[in-house]
Design a protein around this motif. Structure first.
Motif, PDB file in Angstrom:
ATOM      1  N   THR A 188      25.508  72.826  43.680  1.00 34.22           N
ATOM      2  CA  THR A 188      24.542  73.182  44.199  1.00 34.22           C
ATOM      3  C   THR A 188      23.791  73.903  42.554  1.00 34.22           C
ATOM      4  OG1 THR A 188      25.016  74.822  45.065  1.00 34.22           O
ATOM      5  CG2 THR A 188      24.675  73.005  46.644  1.00 34.22           C
ATOM      6  N   SER A 189      24.856  75.249  42.214  1.00 30.10           N
ATOM      7  CA  SER A 189      24.024  75.783  40.747  1.00 30.10           C
ATOM      8  C   SER A 189      23.325  74.171  40.348  1.00 30.10           C
ATOM      9  CB  SER A 189      24.695  76.094  39.639  1.00 30.10           C
ATOM     10  OG  SER A 189      26.234  75.099  40.011  1.00 30.10           O
ATOM     11  N   MET A 190      23.430  72.863  39.986  1.00 32.99           N
ATOM     12  CA  MET A 190      23.069  72.484  39.484  1.00 32.99           C
ATOM     13  C   MET A 190      21.204  71.772  39.607  1.00 32.99           C
ATOM     14  SD  MET A 190      26.198  70.084  38.203  1.00 32.99           S
ATOM     15  CE  MET A 190      25.884  68.645  37.232  1.00 32.99           C
ATOM     16  N   PRO A 193      15.989  75.678  42.553  1.00 37.66           N
ATOM     17  CA  PRO A 193      16.069  77.102  42.721  1.00 37.66           C
ATOM     18  C   PRO A 193      15.405  75.623  44.542  1.00 37.66           C
ATOM     19  CG  PRO A 193      15.544  77.292  41.338  1.00 37.66           C
ATOM     20  CD  PRO A 193      15.184  75.733  41.021  1.00 37.66           C
ATOM     21  N   VAL A 194      14.825  75.625  45.222  1.00 35.72           N
ATOM     22  CA  VAL A 194      13.837  74.524  45.781  1.00 35.72           C
ATOM     23  C   VAL A 194      14.748  74.762  46.671  1.00 35.72           C
ATOM     24  CG1 VAL A 194      12.051  73.431  47.011  1.00 35.72           C
ATOM     25  CG2 VAL A 194      11.882  74.511  45.417  1.00 35.72           C
ATOM     26  N   GLN A 196      18.404  74.569  46.517  1.00 31.39           N
ATOM     27  CA  GLN A 196      19.675  74.973  46.265  1.00 31.39           C
ATOM     28  C   GLN A 196      19.122  76.282  47.602  1.00 31.39           C
ATOM     29  OE1 GLN A 196      20.659  77.897  44.066  1.00 31.39           O
ATOM     30  NE2 GLN A 196      20.127  76.358  41.862  1.00 31.39           N
ATOM     31  N   THR A 197      18.120  75.495  48.279  1.00 36.14           N
ATOM     32  CA  THR A 197      17.686  76.597  49.631  1.00 36.14           C
ATOM     33  C   THR A 197      18.279  75.930  50.867  1.00 36.14           C
ATOM     34  OG1 THR A 197      16.280  78.035  47.986  1.00 36.14           O
ATOM     35  CG2 THR A 197      16.073  77.386  50.986  1.00 36.14           C
ATOM     36  N   ILE A 198      17.646  74.275  50.311  1.00 35.64           N
ATOM     37  CA  ILE A 198      18.132  73.696  51.020  1.00 35.64           C
ATOM     38  C   ILE A 198      18.915  73.268  51.667  1.00 35.64           C
ATOM     39  CG2 ILE A 198      16.962  71.293  51.786  1.00 35.64           C
ATOM     40  CD1 ILE A 198      14.624  71.688  50.387  1.00 35.64           C
ATOM     41  N   THR A 199      19.769  73.284  51.007  1.00 33.81           N
ATOM     42  CA  THR A 199      21.262  72.807  50.795  1.00 33.81           C
ATOM     43  C   THR A 199      22.113  74.577  51.370  1.00 33.81           C
ATOM     44  OG1 THR A 199      21.053  71.800  48.552  1.00 33.81           O
ATOM     45  CG2 THR A 199      23.488  72.196  49.567  1.00 33.81           C
ATOM     46  N   LEU A 200      21.201  75.351  52.154  1.00 32.85           N
ATOM     47  CA  LEU A 200      22.298  76.198  52.742  1.00 32.85           C
ATOM     48  C   LEU A 200      21.852  76.079  54.324  1.00 32.85           C
ATOM     49  CD1 LEU A 200      20.714  79.222  50.528  1.00 32.85           C
ATOM     50  CD2 LEU A 200      23.063  78.112  51.245  1.00 32.85           C
ATOM     51  N   PHE A 201      21.243  74.595  54.114  1.00 30.82           N
ATOM     52  CA  PHE A 201      20.723  74.729  55.594  1.00 30.82           C
ATOM     53  C   PHE A 201      21.904  73.218  56.285  1.00 30.82           C
ATOM     54  CE2 PHE A 201      17.129  76.454  54.875  1.00 30.82           C
ATOM     55  CZ  PHE A 201      16.672  77.633  55.905  1.00 30.82           C
TER      56      PHE A 201
END
Length: 253
Positions: A188-190, A193-194, A196-201
């Motif tokens: 997800t570091s690839m 930023p937006v 990356q935040t969505i992936t946290l859900f």
């Protein structure tokens, strides 16, 4: 605890697994081998390392998670749905067994099947890539907890489903996309930023991240958070199953 009842359900489900080895084992292994050929060899040879890990090895945890999650869900859902479909579930409900013993029998068998397939795919991966497991005990723990939690989810799906189409709906349209979008083939570091935040859900993201840490020692989220996510998910599934048997939802109706 009625151990004889648990053992009977478990043995019956495992016997069905071994009667259909071609569908249960060979098919997912061949599908995963194709992923290794396409992503690992064809695409991976043209990509740089991801977080210091060759791409072909980097995708191994994601591929194992994809198979274990889908197999655990599918086996558990079919295991409890089929007695509903043919009407034998009423014999089970009238027998001197409680909901916990029924759940342990079906979910235990489904989790065992998923673990067997997951270990076979792990062994198969050594034929394609050079891989080292940094934390083998943690790897086995994450594999077991994932198989158990998604077998519980599959058990709920099997009770909820009203036909065979609904039985496949959640694994195909929910679980598989979540695995692909949860970092199974990338870090997800690839991402921007937006995203990356969505992936946290995405709850699956935490499972894949923790499992990948057990291989390479790197993770997108802290390992402790991954364990908490698995514990919360497992607890939620157990609570839902308790409520289903308490109310008779989709079982006695």
């Amino acid at each position: 605890m009625n151990l004889i009842a648990i053992q009977s359900i478990y043995r019956f489900e495992m016997a069905r697994f071994f009667r259909t080895l071609t569908q249960s084992v060979i098919s997912p292994v061949i599908s995963t081998a194709l992923y290794f050929v396409v992503f690992g060899a064809a695409i991976g040879s043209r990509m740089e390392n991801v977080e210091g890990v060759p791409y072909g090895a980097f995708i191994v945890p994601g591929l194992i998670m994809l198979t274990v999650m889908t197999q655990a869900t599918t086996n558990a859902s079919f295991g409890i749905y089929f007695p509903k479909f043919i009407g034998t579930i009423y014999e089970l409900l009238s027998a001197p067994v409680n909901f916990l013993e029924i759940t342990i029998g079906y979910v235990g068998a489904a989790a065992t099947k998923a673990l067997i397939i997951g270990m076979i795919i792990l062994a198969t991966s050594f034929l394609f890539v050079d891989i080292t497991i940094a934390h083998p005990l943690a790897m086995l723990a994450f594999l077991f907890l994932t198989a158990l939690s998604f077998a519980l989810l599959g058990f709920i799906i099997g009770i909820w489903a009203g036909n065979f189409e609904q039985l496949q709906l959640i694994p195909l349209l929910v679980i598989t996309p979540l695995v692909f979008l949860g970092g199974s083939f990338y870090s997800t570091s690839m991402l921007p930023p937006v995203w990356q935040t969505i992936t946290l859900f995405n709850p699956v993201h935490y499972l894949i991240s923790g499992f990948r840490w057990s291989f390479f020692g790197t993770a997108d989220v802290p390992v402790g958070i991954s364990l908490i996510a698995i514990a919360v998910f497992t607890g939620a599934c157990m609570t839902a199953i308790w409520w289903i048997f308490r109310t008779g939802w989709r079982i006695r109706q």
